[in-house]
Design a protein around this motif. Structure first.
Motif, PDB file in Angstrom:
ATOM      1  N   THR A   1     -55.129 -17.496  32.811  1.00  0.00           N
ATOM      2  CA  THR A   1     -56.502 -18.006  32.768  1.00  0.00           C
ATOM      3  C   THR A   1     -57.440 -16.840  32.522  1.00  0.00           C
ATOM      4  O   THR A   1     -57.225 -15.732  33.027  1.00  0.00           O
TER       5      THR A   1
ATOM      6  N   ALA B   1     -66.336 -19.793  38.577  1.00  0.00           N
ATOM      7  CA  ALA B   1     -65.357 -19.999  39.640  1.00  0.00           C
ATOM      8  C   ALA B   1     -65.407 -18.877  40.670  1.00  0.00           C
ATOM      9  O   ALA B   1     -65.020 -19.066  41.827  1.00  0.00           O
TER      10      ALA B   1
ATOM     11  N   ASN C   1     -63.345 -25.146  37.272  1.00  0.00           N
ATOM     12  CA  ASN C   1     -62.740 -23.890  36.826  1.00  0.00           C
ATOM     13  C   ASN C   1     -61.918 -23.235  37.927  1.00  0.00           C
ATOM     14  O   ASN C   1     -60.891 -22.609  37.651  1.00  0.00           O
TER      15      ASN C   1
ATOM     16  N   ASN D   1     -61.449 -15.926  32.978  1.00  0.00           N
ATOM     17  CA  ASN D   1     -62.739 -16.339  33.543  1.00  0.00           C
ATOM     18  C   ASN D   1     -63.854 -15.751  32.688  1.00  0.00           C
ATOM     19  O   ASN D   1     -64.301 -14.627  32.895  1.00  0.00           O
ATOM     20  N   TRP D   2     -64.317 -16.544  31.721  1.00  0.00           N
ATOM     21  CA  TRP D   2     -65.300 -16.063  30.754  1.00  0.00           C
ATOM     22  C   TRP D   2     -66.709 -16.030  31.338  1.00  0.00           C
ATOM     23  O   TRP D   2     -67.115 -16.915  32.077  1.00  0.00           O
ATOM     24  N   ASP D   3     -67.450 -15.023  30.942  1.00  0.00           N
ATOM     25  CA  ASP D   3     -68.903 -15.014  31.101  1.00  0.00           C
ATOM     26  C   ASP D   3     -69.477 -15.410  29.743  1.00  0.00           C
ATOM     27  O   ASP D   3     -68.740 -15.663  28.785  1.00  0.00           O
TER      28      ASP D   3
ATOM     29  N   SER E   1     -61.123 -20.552  31.636  1.00  0.00           N
ATOM     30  CA  SER E   1     -61.874 -20.762  32.865  1.00  0.00           C
ATOM     31  C   SER E   1     -63.227 -20.061  32.732  1.00  0.00           C
ATOM     32  O   SER E   1     -63.618 -19.660  31.634  1.00  0.00           O
ATOM     33  N   SER E   2     -63.929 -19.907  33.827  1.00  0.00           N
ATOM     34  CA  SER E   2     -65.280 -19.357  33.790  1.00  0.00           C
ATOM     35  C   SER E   2     -65.519 -18.462  34.993  1.00  0.00           C
ATOM     36  O   SER E   2     -64.937 -18.677  36.068  1.00  0.00           O
ATOM     37  N   LEU E   3     -66.399 -17.478  34.819  1.00  0.00           N
ATOM     38  CA  LEU E   3     -66.796 -16.644  35.957  1.00  0.00           C
ATOM     39  C   LEU E   3     -67.505 -17.451  37.035  1.00  0.00           C
ATOM     40  O   LEU E   3     -67.639 -16.991  38.171  1.00  0.00           O
TER      41      LEU E   3
ATOM     42  N   ASP F   1     -57.860 -22.055  37.742  1.00  0.00           N
ATOM     43  CA  ASP F   1     -57.285 -20.787  38.196  1.00  0.00           C
ATOM     44  C   ASP F   1     -56.140 -21.025  39.175  1.00  0.00           C
ATOM     45  O   ASP F   1     -55.070 -20.416  39.081  1.00  0.00           O
TER      46      ASP F   1
END
Length: 724
Positions: free
Chosen positions: A702, A668, A682, A704-706, A664-666, A686
């Motif tokens: 999940t 979100a 994203n 949450n990548w930066d 996922s991604s930040l 989550d």
């Protein structure tokens, strides 16, 4: 064919004559005997020393790249000979043996047709593929030159070498692909820096044609080329003022000087220091209970206008009497098949973006435009789960249209969205609304928030009090008579080298690990390298169009090592050299039939899968402003992370015994301009993982990548903790 284009641009051929000659040439060649061509990774002299008498050199493309031509049987024998010697070679996709004696029947008819037209001396210089140097007027105007051009080898390498004598050389490949650019790089090497640009994308690239074209135009302009901008833009252009100073990275702040009789003043801000303890880098979303819900109706302002999108459960409708009783105007919008208006009640088709624009055009022309919008179309009951557009599409269309009116705020009412204590049912698809609300606030400057309701205890005073709060959060949940606010809490992961945690690691040696998604642009290869540290058997399902394993050598021989697909191949070859067992496939993540066939094949051959990783492409490629979002663009963002994820879970259900891992991604959590659809997709991931963890014995994780730069220590800390 390229030299005919160059000759036409240089004035040797009139356009009509050139088209006639090219068509005649093609017709005559199709009448020749069938043939074949073979690309060989050797120098010309090495090919000549091996070449049988019944084959000819058709092209010398690079210092170690030649093509030979001849009858199919002769080519097959020569290919077998080279393969036995360990020489890289591959068949070209062609039906005839061009630039060989098998073209002999074309020579006389083509010469006759060339003699029937007028050939002019070139007005622009161009390189001859026949001689490998600059064309002369006598060659260009001689029909025999163009006849031999068909029969003799193409001297591409010699032509590029001749061009290198010119200073400040820029090469632009006109046409699809990167073949000529790659060959040119092999000829030029690294000793002579030369700008080489494409004009169209490679079939393996996901970038748009326009982006490639504009990038190359920019590079050409920077290199000093004259660009005719009048042909590039359909509308008139104007200058945009830019700052008159450069963006310096040096600090010029004037520090305070402390007085001698005063307390010393800190004159500089200490530089931020990265926390060296990786176990403290991680956070989990959670909830905090806030104030109790209001028990009495709030004091409403004396006037106002509300636009309410009425839900099928009648929740938003309970607000209408209280608002009208306080002297407010209420305009209602209902779901229908087409746009219509009856007094203050509108009906629109939620899937038709034009209906939203018709609605707000009508509101703009009224004397009392709304200041507050209540969007309740994502409220559903356990017996009515069918929504017209899942809420997200409707909310985006609403944000696009309502910018026609002045200051306005949006409140989204929903239910069954958040995983709060006591929740038994929720719909992950509604989490896409969070991405929309977050980015609408950032990008459109419109106040936008979400209120999750418990339909069993909802009262109008609860909603109206929430709407009138000055400190409105992005999201709030009404549950058990209290307001709940989402928070982010730090979580300390277990140390990877702690002896007492050795049995809690998610990574188990010699197990089967499946990675599906974009293995070229995504994080798939990073995971593959991580799992290789425990001698995993890797099942890799990459995007459609990746070369098959048996074609890797051919791909690398015709593409540079800086090519993204080449890097993917080289990484996997390095893993194989370490003894890692690889099983590589290509499939669209939404293609359930193909993915199911792959998983069933793997499951039957190798047994249960320890871990399954969903690793689709991430980052700025997903950027698209709300004003430019269309259903098609939204669906492209949702394709892998929403639709594909559901397919991923369906086909792997019951076949994974270790863990699932989703990328996922930040966005979100923090949004970002241009990331409405990406943040929404994203946020769904989550929520989907949370839903799965309620019923699955196998954990779903999940991340949450930066934007990040990964190293092995960070991976080990993350993956060796089962508390993720």
């Amino acid at each position: 064919m390229g030299e005919y284009v160059a000759a036409t641009l240089a004035g040797v051929f009139d356009l009509e004559d050139a088209l006639m000659i090219v068509a005649t040439r093609a017709q005559l060649m199709q009448q020749c005997p069938a043939g074949a061509m073979l690309s060989i990774g050797l120098a010309e002299s090495e090919v000549v020393s091996r070449l049988p008498a019944d084959l000819s050199i058709a092209a010398v493309n690079a210092p170690r790249a030649c093509v030979v031509s001849g009858a199919p049987e002769a080519i097959e024998r020569f290919e077998q000979q080279l393969t036995a010697e360990g020489v890289a070679c591959r068949r070209l996709h062609t039906s005839h043996a061009f630039h060989s004696p098998l073209m002999a029947s074309v020579i006389d008819p083509l010469r006759e047709r060339l003699q029937s037209i007028v050939l002019h001396p070139p007005q622009l210089p161009f390189i001859s593929n026949l001689t490998g140097t600059w064309i002369t007027a006598s060659e260009a105007t001689n029909p025999d030159y163009w006849v031999q051009h068909l029969r003799q080898p193409v001297r591409f390498a010699a032509g590029i070498t001749e061009l290198l004598k010119k200073p400040d050389l820029v090469l632009l490949e006109v046409g699809p692909g990167r073949t000529l650019s790659t060959l040119s790089k092999q000829i030029i090497g690294t000793a002579t820096p030369t700008l080489i640009l494409p004009s169209l994308r490679h079939p393996q690239e996901q970038t748009s044609e326009l982006e490639i074209l504009l990038h190359s135009l920019r590079q050409l302009w920077l290199a000093g080329a004259d660009i005719d901008c009048s042909t590039l833009y359909s509308e008139s252009q104007h200058r945009i003022p830019l700052p008159t100073y450069p963006f310096e990275h040096q600090r010029y702040w004037i520090e305070l000087q402390p007085q001698s009789d005063s307390v010393p003043v800190q004159t500089s801000v200490p530089a931020s220091v990265k926390n060296p303890d990786l176990s403290d880098w991680f956070y989990l979303p959670s909830w905090s209970r806030s104030t109790r819900l209001a028990s009495t109706p709030p004091q409403l302002p004396s006037s106002g206008c509300w636009l309410i999108f009425l839900d099928s459960e009648g929740i938003a409708a309970i607000l209408v009497p209280a608002l009208r009783q306080a002297g407010h105007t209420v305009i209602s919008v209902k779901v229908g098949d087409r746009f219509s208006q009856q007094d203050t009640v509108y009906t629109i088709d939620p899937k038709n973006q034009q209906d939203y624009h018709r609605l707000f055009t009508a509101l703009q022309q009224s004397n009392n435009p709304p200041q507050q919008i209540i969007h309740a179309w994502s409220i559903t009951s356990a017996t009515n789960l069918e929504r017209p557009d899942a809420g997200f599409y409707s909310l985006i269309a609403l944000a696009q249209a309502c910018q026609k009116i002045g200051p306005i705020s949006i409140a989204v009412l929903t239910n069954q969205l958040f995983d709060l204590p006591g929740a038994t049912t929720w719909e992950p698809l509604k989490a896409t609304l969070l991405g929309a609300c977050r980015v609408i606030r950032q990008e459109c400057g419109l106040p936008c928030r979400m209120i999750e309701l418990d339909l069993a205890e909802v009262k109008p005073e609860h909603i109206l009090t929430e709407l009138l709060r000055p400190d409105s959060e992005l999201a709030v949940a009404h549950r058990d008579h209290y307001r709940w606010i989402p928070i982010i809490e730090p979580i300390q992961l277990l140390e990877p080298n702690a002896e007492e945690n050795a049995n809690s690691t998610l990574l188990q040696p010699h197990q089967i690990y499946l990675i599906a998604g974009d293995l070229v642009e995504g994080l798939g290869l990073i995971f593959a390298q991580l799992f290789a540290t425990v001698q995993a058997k890797l099942i890799l399902i990459g995007r459609v169009g990746l070369p098959d394993k048996q074609d890797w050598t051919n791909w690398l021989s015709t593409h540079g090592s800086d090519n993204s697909v080449s890097r993917y191949i080289l990484t996997l070859q390095a893993l194989e050299a370490q003894g890692i067992e690889l099983h590589c496939f290509s499939a669209d993540l939404t293609d359930e039939l193909k993915l199911r066939a792959i998983v069933e094949q793997v499951y039957q051959q190798l047994g249960p899968i320890h871990a399954a990783v969903h690793a689709d492409v991430m980052g700025d490629q997903a950027s698209c402003l709300i004003a430019s979002l269309t259903p098609a663009k939204i669906e492209r963002q949702f394709r892998a992370k929403v639709i594909g994820l559901q397919v991923f879970e369906t086909i792997l259900r019951g076949k994974v015994n270790g863990f699932y891992l989703l990328q996922s991604s930040l966005s979100a959590l923090v949004g970002g301009v241009g990331f409405a659809a990406y943040a929404a997709a994203n946020a769904f991931m989550d929520a989907f993982a949370l839903q799965q963890n309620r019923s699955s014995a196998v954990p779903w994780i999940t991340i949450n990548w930066d934007a990040c730069r990964l190293d092995q220590r960070a991976w080990c800390c993350l993956m060796r903790s089962s508390r993720c």
